[in-house]
Enzyme design. Structure first.
Site, PDB file in Angstrom:
ATOM      1  N   CYS A 160      -4.496  12.759  13.160  1.00 42.46           N
ATOM      2  CA  CYS A 160      -4.941  11.543  13.069  1.00 42.46           C
ATOM      3  C   CYS A 160      -4.849  10.758  14.197  1.00 42.46           C
ATOM      4  CB  CYS A 160      -4.146  10.757  11.881  1.00 42.46           C
ATOM      5  SG  CYS A 160      -2.835  10.046  11.892  1.00 42.46           S
ATOM      6  N   ARG A 181      -8.383  -0.558   5.344  1.00 40.93           N
ATOM      7  CA  ARG A 181      -7.530   0.637   4.815  1.00 40.93           C
ATOM      8  C   ARG A 181      -6.354   0.144   4.309  1.00 40.93           C
ATOM      9  NH1 ARG A 181      -6.021   4.880   8.428  1.00 40.93           N
ATOM     10  NH2 ARG A 181      -4.805   5.296   6.614  1.00 40.93           N
ATOM     11  N   ARG A 220      -3.972  10.792   4.634  1.00 41.56           N
ATOM     12  CA  ARG A 220      -2.612  11.708   4.732  1.00 41.56           C
ATOM     13  C   ARG A 220      -1.728  11.489   3.436  1.00 41.56           C
ATOM     14  NH1 ARG A 220       0.452  14.403   8.287  1.00 41.56           N
ATOM     15  NH2 ARG A 220       2.660  14.207   7.462  1.00 41.56           N
ATOM     16  N   ASP A 228       5.350   0.644  12.135  1.00 37.40           N
ATOM     17  CA  ASP A 228       3.900   0.220  11.403  1.00 37.40           C
ATOM     18  C   ASP A 228       3.817  -1.065  12.062  1.00 37.40           C
ATOM     19  OD1 ASP A 228       3.415   2.629  10.275  1.00 37.40           O
ATOM     20  OD2 ASP A 228       4.069   1.941   8.159  1.00 37.40           O
ATOM     21  N   ARG A 232       0.900  14.916  13.035  1.00 38.06           N
ATOM     22  CA  ARG A 232       1.749  14.693  11.965  1.00 38.06           C
ATOM     23  C   ARG A 232       2.026  15.962  10.805  1.00 38.06           C
ATOM     24  NH1 ARG A 232      -0.523   9.041   9.618  1.00 38.06           N
ATOM     25  NH2 ARG A 232       1.463   8.909   8.414  1.00 38.06           N
ATOM     26  N   LYS A 289       0.856  -1.091   0.014  1.00 39.51           N
ATOM     27  CA  LYS A 289      -0.043  -0.013  -0.096  1.00 39.51           C
ATOM     28  C   LYS A 289       0.864   1.224  -0.008  1.00 39.51           C
ATOM     29  CE  LYS A 289      -1.675   1.624   4.240  1.00 39.51           C
ATOM     30  NZ  LYS A 289      -1.215   3.000   4.513  1.00 39.51           N
ATOM     31  N   ASN A 290       1.835   1.384   0.959  1.00 39.07           N
ATOM     32  CA  ASN A 290       2.582   2.468   1.082  1.00 39.07           C
ATOM     33  C   ASN A 290       3.537   2.598  -0.066  1.00 39.07           C
ATOM     34  OD1 ASN A 290       1.232   3.012   3.484  1.00 39.07           O
ATOM     35  ND2 ASN A 290       2.919   2.454   4.679  1.00 39.07           N
TER      36      ASN A 290
HETATM   37  N1  EPU Z   1       7.461  14.603  10.442  1.00 41.29           N
HETATM   38  C1  EPU Z   1       7.912  15.918  10.834  1.00 41.29           C
HETATM   39  N2  EPU Z   1       7.670  16.792   9.640  1.00 41.29           N
HETATM   40  C2  EPU Z   1       7.516  16.491   8.632  1.00 41.29           C
HETATM   41  C3  EPU Z   1       7.114  15.086   7.979  1.00 41.29           C
HETATM   42  C4  EPU Z   1       7.337  14.115   9.181  1.00 41.29           C
HETATM   43  O1  EPU Z   1       8.190  16.337  12.054  1.00 41.29           O
HETATM   44  O2  EPU Z   1       7.156  17.427   7.490  1.00 41.29           O
HETATM   45  C5  EPU Z   1       7.774  13.578  11.410  1.00 41.29           C
HETATM   46  C6  EPU Z   1       6.375  12.906  11.844  1.00 41.29           C
HETATM   47  O3  EPU Z   1       5.682  13.508  12.704  1.00 41.29           O
HETATM   48  C7  EPU Z   1       6.943  11.588  12.434  1.00 41.29           C
HETATM   49  C8  EPU Z   1       8.334  11.426  11.693  1.00 41.29           C
HETATM   50  O4  EPU Z   1       8.634  12.694  11.094  1.00 41.29           O
HETATM   51  O5  EPU Z   1       7.002  11.708  13.694  1.00 41.29           O
HETATM   52  C9  EPU Z   1       8.099  10.448  10.421  1.00 41.29           C
HETATM   53  O6  EPU Z   1       6.839  10.767   9.655  1.00 41.29           O
HETATM   54  P1  EPU Z   1       6.972  10.377   8.109  1.00 41.29           P
HETATM   55  O7  EPU Z   1       6.809  11.643   7.444  1.00 41.29           O
HETATM   56  O8  EPU Z   1       8.121   9.373   7.844  1.00 41.29           O
HETATM   57  O9  EPU Z   1       5.713   9.618   7.949  1.00 41.29           O
HETATM   58  P2  EPU Z   1       4.500   9.503   6.632  1.00 41.29           P
HETATM   59  O10 EPU Z   1       5.304   9.810   5.598  1.00 41.29           O
HETATM   60  O11 EPU Z   1       3.678  10.503   6.938  1.00 41.29           O
HETATM   61  C10 EPU Z   1       4.678   7.097   6.303  1.00 41.29           C
HETATM   62  C11 EPU Z   1       3.631   5.785   6.144  1.00 41.29           C
HETATM   63  C12 EPU Z   1       3.309   5.707   7.599  1.00 41.29           C
HETATM   64  C13 EPU Z   1       4.517   5.161   8.417  1.00 41.29           C
HETATM   65  C14 EPU Z   1       5.368   6.419   8.463  1.00 41.29           C
HETATM   66  C15 EPU Z   1       6.752   6.017   9.127  1.00 41.29           C
HETATM   67  C16 EPU Z   1       2.440   6.175   4.124  1.00 41.29           C
HETATM   68  C17 EPU Z   1       1.272   6.552   3.177  1.00 41.29           C
HETATM   69  N3  EPU Z   1       2.500   6.280   5.304  1.00 41.29           N
HETATM   70  O12 EPU Z   1       3.989   8.416   6.912  1.00 41.29           O
HETATM   71  O13 EPU Z   1       2.513   4.373   7.415  1.00 41.29           O
HETATM   72  O14 EPU Z   1       3.987   4.944   9.796  1.00 41.29           O
HETATM   73  O15 EPU Z   1       5.798   6.800   6.927  1.00 41.29           O
HETATM   74  O16 EPU Z   1       7.229   4.764   8.653  1.00 41.29           O
HETATM   75  O17 EPU Z   1       3.591   5.621   3.573  1.00 41.29           O
HETATM   76  C18 EPU Z   1       0.563   3.057   7.997  1.00 41.29           C
HETATM   77  O18 EPU Z   1       0.722   2.343   6.955  1.00 41.29           O
HETATM   78  O19 EPU Z   1      -0.129   2.560   9.138  1.00 41.29           O
HETATM   79  C19 EPU Z   1       1.201   4.152   8.376  1.00 41.29           C
HETATM   80  C20 EPU Z   1       0.707   5.017   9.323  1.00 41.29           C
END
Ligand code: EPU
Length: 446
Positions: free
Chosen positions: A141, A425, A117, A333, A146, A46-47
């Site tokens: 969320c 999801r 997101r 995750d 986030r 998915k991701n």
């Molecule tokens: N963060 C910041 N600023 C930003 C972006 C992120 O401070 O601009 C922080 C976040 O708050 C968090 C950390 O950095 O503490 C990591 O967040 P990241 O941006 O890596 O998460 P994401 O890209 O929004 C993806 C996956 C998540 C998974 C995370 C971490 C997708 C669609 N989502 O989210 O997947 O937990 O990376 O590996 O790829 C899930 O599948 O259940 C899921 C939540």
């Protein structure tokens, strides 16, 4: 357990189910304990699929994504692409075709982005292709706050002007984007979707972009590989230093997505928590080394075979300490699912969440099933118990609900999980895939 208490629990379950069931929301009824045995196949990631779908926007023409799972998140992302003007269709074999010849409006609407997101990763491709984009700020969320500040910082360093207006990120790059050296680290390490956004935007940018502290997650490597098939020039794939030499144009892709490592890890946890044995097909152990090392350390057998692995567990497991980290560390995750299985270990485990410090909605629900958990800030101490006991519980987010399904498989009695749309999801018809290997999960719809 006495008949008196059993009968009382059944009545409580029935009453709870009657009054708590929300219209249009499915419920899982899970009979436990069971022992899983047999073969399960992991679906496409998915991701990885979501940012690859966004990459289709980078260039006119028809791209085809093969092997994507049929999930509600994928449907919502398809709606987002359709809303901006793409023609999205799913073929009989599940392939998703995205014709992005015409982009009508470079706008990611609130009503769609608030539901998922990952919608934010449309920002980089739209900006690179159209020179401007407006995307709703994603909301909060269940797994915590986030922010997207690092995404915006990266795009600004590529030369975009960015303002926030009425809850929307308004980005302008009509004077063109330029390559640069960009540091994408944040307080919790790198950012997965932030790296996707900046990397996609940089493919069509004048000059060379170097991303330092890029996310090393396999999903980002998969996106980079897909972009290279489109004609992008990305090196350092899978490392924290990505170099992207900008090109004038890209061509559409036909690309098969990698297997979902989190689904594979969830199936591993299902084998362990039920003291069973699963052959897991379409699973890349190299994407799951932290989880595999942990399982082997607590007494589980994990062996590679053909396109996947065998996971077997015959008795009590030892406890373990987990600290979630960016890849290749232990994935956030899988934190909830592994908490469920450590709840039955022989001794105390410590779980520290370093990516999303508030990602603990499952703690209260697992406690309702007799898990012995104590939360202190972003740490949970798990004291192993001899058995889990079924209870009515509430799914709160995707991975938390997977943990509840796992607990339900091992618990004595009938577990009722409400709001299973959360699990839909990220796991395609999980009950239809676990029931043939011994689970007893019934989906009840209104
Ligand atoms: N963060 C910041 N600023 C930003 C972006 C992120 O401070 O601009 C922080 C976040 O708050 C968090 C950390 O950095 O503490 C990591 O967040 P990241 O941006 O890596 O998460 P994401 O890209 O929004 C993806 C996956 C998540 C998974 C995370 C971490 C997708 C669609 N989502 O989210 O997947 O937990 O990376 O590996 O790829 C899930 O599948 O259940 C899921 C939540």
């Amino acid at each position: 357990m006495s008949w008196h208490i059993c009968g009382k629990l059944d009545r409580v379950n029935a009453i709870w189910l009657l009054f708590s069931r929300e219209i249009g929301m499915d419920v899982f009824r899970i009979e436990g304990p069971v022992r899983l045995s047999g073969t399960v196949t992991v679906n496409g990631s998915k991701n990885a699929s979501l940012p690859i779908m966004a990459a289709a926007v980078l260039t006119p023409g028809k791209s085809v994504l093969k092997g994507a799972p049929q999930l509600s998140d994928i449907s919502v992302f398809s709606q987002l692409l359709t809303d901006i003007g793409c023609k999205v269709a799913t073929g009989p074999n599940g392939d998703i075709s995205i014709d992005s010849t015409t982009i009508g409006k470079p706008v990611g609407e609130y009503d769609i982005v608030r539901r998922m997101r990952a919608g934010i990763c449309i920002l980089g491709p739209l900006l690179a292709r159209m020179g401007k984009a407006e995307v709703s700020m994603p909301g909060g969320c269940a797994i915590g706050y986030r922010p997207v500040d690092i995404h915006l910082r990266g795009l600004r360093e590529l030369g975009a002007q960015i303002n926030l207006e009425n809850g929307y990120i308004v980005a302008d790059a009509r004077r063109g984007l330029r390559g640069g050296e960009i540091f994408l680290g944040g307080p919790f390490g790198s950012t997965v979707l932030g790296t996707a956004n900046i990397m996609m935007a940089a493919t069509l940018t004048k000059g060379t972009t170097v991303i330092e502290s890029a996310a090393c997650e396999p999903e980002i490597a998969d996106l980079a590989n897909c972009l290279n098939t489109m004609g992008a020039k990305i090196t350092g794939i899978g490392s924290p230093r990505l170099t992207i030499e900008g090109v004038k144009e890209l061509k559409p892709f036909e690309y098969e997505v990698i297997p979902d490592r989190i689904e594979a890890g969830t199936f591993m946890a299902a084998a362990v928590i039920t003291r069973g044995c699963l052959h897991i097909h379409n699973c890349r152990l190299k994407d799951l080394m932290a989880a595999v090392a942990l399982l082997r350390g607590i007494g589980v057998t994990v062996e590679a075979e053909n396109t996947g692995c065998i996971v077997a567990c015959s008795g009590k497991t030892r406890p373990a300490d987990i600290t979630t980290q960016p890849h290749p560390g232990f994935p956030t995750d899988l934190q909830a699912q592994f908490m469920a299985l450590l709840a039955l270990a022989e001794g105390n485990s410590v779980i520290i969440e370093k990516i999303f410090p508030d990602r603990f909605m499952h703690v209260a629900e697992l406690s309702r099933m007799a898990a012995d958990l104590r939360k202190e800030g972003s740490t949970v101490i798990v004291s192993g118990v001899n058995k889990l006991i079924a209870a009515p519980v509430m799914a709160s987010d995707l991975r938390a609900s997977a943990a509840l399904v796992l607990a339900g498989l091992a618990a004595e009695g009938t577990t009722i999980i409400n709001r299973v749309y959360h699990i839909d999801r990220g796991y395609e018809k999980i009950e239809e895939r676990l029931n043939p290997v011994g689970a007893k999960i019934t989906r009840e719809s209104d």
